[in-house]
Design an enzyme around this catalytic site. Structure first.
Site, PDB file in Angstrom:
ATOM      1  N   GLU A  35      25.405 -17.153   2.799  1.00 14.02           N
ATOM      2  CA  GLU A  35      24.629 -18.385   2.933  1.00 14.02           C
ATOM      3  C   GLU A  35      25.356 -19.578   2.320  1.00 14.02           C
ATOM      4  O   GLU A  35      25.344 -20.676   2.876  1.00 14.02           O
ATOM      5  CB  GLU A  35      23.252 -18.209   2.286  1.00 14.02           C
ATOM      6  CG  GLU A  35      22.303 -17.330   3.068  1.00 14.02           C
ATOM      7  CD  GLU A  35      21.927 -17.916   4.415  1.00 14.02           C
ATOM      8  OE1 GLU A  35      21.700 -19.132   4.490  1.00 14.02           O
ATOM      9  OE2 GLU A  35      21.887 -17.161   5.400  1.00 14.02           O
ATOM     10  N   CYS A 190      20.510 -23.765  20.864  1.00 13.66           N
ATOM     11  CA  CYS A 190      19.995 -25.108  20.548  1.00 13.66           C
ATOM     12  C   CYS A 190      21.042 -25.869  19.747  1.00 13.66           C
ATOM     13  O   CYS A 190      20.806 -26.313  18.623  1.00 13.66           O
ATOM     14  CB  CYS A 190      18.686 -24.992  19.776  1.00 13.66           C
ATOM     15  SG  CYS A 190      17.765 -26.545  19.665  1.00 13.66           S
ATOM     16  N   CYS A 197      19.358 -25.041  27.221  1.00 11.87           N
ATOM     17  CA  CYS A 197      17.899 -24.972  27.172  1.00 11.87           C
ATOM     18  C   CYS A 197      17.311 -23.917  28.107  1.00 11.87           C
ATOM     19  O   CYS A 197      16.318 -23.260  27.779  1.00 11.87           O
ATOM     20  CB  CYS A 197      17.308 -26.342  27.505  1.00 11.87           C
ATOM     21  SG  CYS A 197      17.737 -27.616  26.283  1.00 11.87           S
ATOM     22  N   CYS A 200      16.961 -20.627  26.528  1.00 13.95           N
ATOM     23  CA  CYS A 200      16.222 -20.589  25.273  1.00 13.95           C
ATOM     24  C   CYS A 200      14.858 -19.939  25.472  1.00 13.95           C
ATOM     25  O   CYS A 200      14.109 -20.310  26.389  1.00 13.95           O
ATOM     26  CB  CYS A 200      16.058 -22.007  24.727  1.00 13.95           C
ATOM     27  SG  CYS A 200      15.047 -22.076  23.221  1.00 13.95           S
ATOM     28  N   CYS A 206       8.862 -26.462  24.417  1.00 14.71           N
ATOM     29  CA  CYS A 206       9.697 -27.416  23.680  1.00 14.71           C
ATOM     30  C   CYS A 206       9.448 -28.841  24.161  1.00 14.71           C
ATOM     31  O   CYS A 206       9.643 -29.156  25.346  1.00 14.71           O
ATOM     32  CB  CYS A 206      11.170 -27.053  23.852  1.00 14.71           C
ATOM     33  SG  CYS A 206      12.308 -28.191  23.023  1.00 14.71           S
TER      34      CYS A 206
END
Length: 348
Positions: A35, A190, A197, A200, A206
């Site tokens: 991370e 994204c 899109c 997705c 969305c």
């Protein structure tokens, strides 16, 4: 609010990233390291650095026991070196205060240097399956487009709204997979430019997709002119082909890293070189520009051939003569490491 977890997890099962090195095993230490490395750095870049880092320092205790030069050398090339120093400091605090482990308590974990709310949530959800939301750059982009939120995500009011949405969308099961899934969605579909899109799993709900706003959202940060600064870097080389390195002051850019002595002008560079050794007239190497987040640095390297170093350098913790076989063990800024290697190669 309609849950996005079910379609997102179904997509993740088929298309998500399941073989990242920090997922096997998915320990708190490995998740934490990944991370921190992934902040402002792409997965493809991080993988090799991560593997090299855990080979050298496989546990939190190993990281805490390492000296700073070792940590910065392993980080060298990833940039944003404050991340590495915070990582090192947090590991030592864990040894001192938390029994040598990352705490499972959210407040204690988020209080460690360099962690904060989103990284703490990512560690606890992925390593322990606990229900905490995350809000990294990828997740901000997904939620901003999904809900049609205008305003730069770094603004306090917008970020507060995004945290509330992140909390509402986080499910009660499969927390590790959901956390990885929403990050993967932002990283692979994204994306900032040219999002895919149609592929997705959330495009039907969305707002940005429905209103053709994907190019406008998230709202960009207001731009400002980036200034250019100039410096001369001294490559002071002795008869054994070693080059003089200097540890940079803290705080500041590249603080604590080994770099090259710097000067404001040719005359200042000659004066500084003469402080350390008897030198010949310098040779100007190709100038180049390194871009930081808040300014550009125009660097003019000057190569000085030294006859003999002054004796005091051997006794100075912030100055050392280094050969090519020694720099891998030091934390050096990426452009300085490249400059050194190019200089040695050109004269080989």
């Amino acid at each position: 609010m309609k849950s996005i977890a079910a379609p997102l997890l179904a997509w993740f099962d088929r298309h998500g990233r399941h073989d990242l090195p920090w997922q096997h095993p998915r320990s708190a230490y490995r998740v934490w390291l990944s991370e921190i490395m992934l902040q402002q750095t792409r997965v493809e870049t991080v993988i090799d650095y991560f593997q090299r880092f855990v080979e050298a320092l496989p546990t939190l205790a190993d990281l805490a026991a390492a000296d700073e030069d070792t940590v910065l050398a392993l980080w060298s090339g990833l940039g944003y070196y404050r991340r590495a120093r915070f990582l090192h400091r947090a590991a030592r605090l864990c040894v001192q205060q938390h029994g040598g482990e990352l705490p499972r308590d959210f407040e204690a974990l988020a209080a460690l240097p360099g962690i904060g709310r989103s990284t703490a949530g990512a560690i606890l959800s992925q390593a322990h399956g606990l229900r905490f939301p995350i809000l990294d750059g990828n997740v901000k982009r997904v939620l901003t487009r999904l809900h049609g939120i205008h305003g730069h995500p770094g603004q306090s009011a917008v970020e507060k709204q995004l945290w509330a949405l992140a909390e509402q969308h986080t499910p009660h099961q499969r927390l590790a997979d959901y956390t990885q899934a929403i990050m993967d969605l932002g990283a692979t579909l994204c994306t900032r430019s040219r999002p895919r899109c149609e592929a997705c799993p959330l495009h039907a709900s969305c707002v940005a997709y429905a209103q053709d706003l994907t190019a406008e959202l998230p709202t960009p940060k207001p731009t400002r002119a980036i200034p250019t600064r100039r410096t001369h870097m001294l490559l002071l080389r002795d008869a054994e082909q070693r080059i003089l390195l200097q540890r940079r002051d803290q705080p500041g850019v590249w603080s604590g890293l080994w770099s090259l002595p710097e000067a404001e002008s040719d005359d200042d560079a000659k004066r500084r070189a003469a402080e350390h050794a008897k030198v010949h007239e310098p040779r100007a190497l190709n100038a180049f520009t390194h871009v930081f987040s808040h300014y550009r640095l125009r660097i003019q390297p000057l190569l000085f051939e030294a006859a003999a170093p002054t004796p005091r350098i051997a006794d100075n913790d912030d100055l050392r003569w280094c050969g090519r076989d020694q720099i891998d063990a030091l934390g050096l800024p990426a452009p300085v490491r490249k400059l050194l290697n190019d200089t040695w190669e050109s004269d080989a």
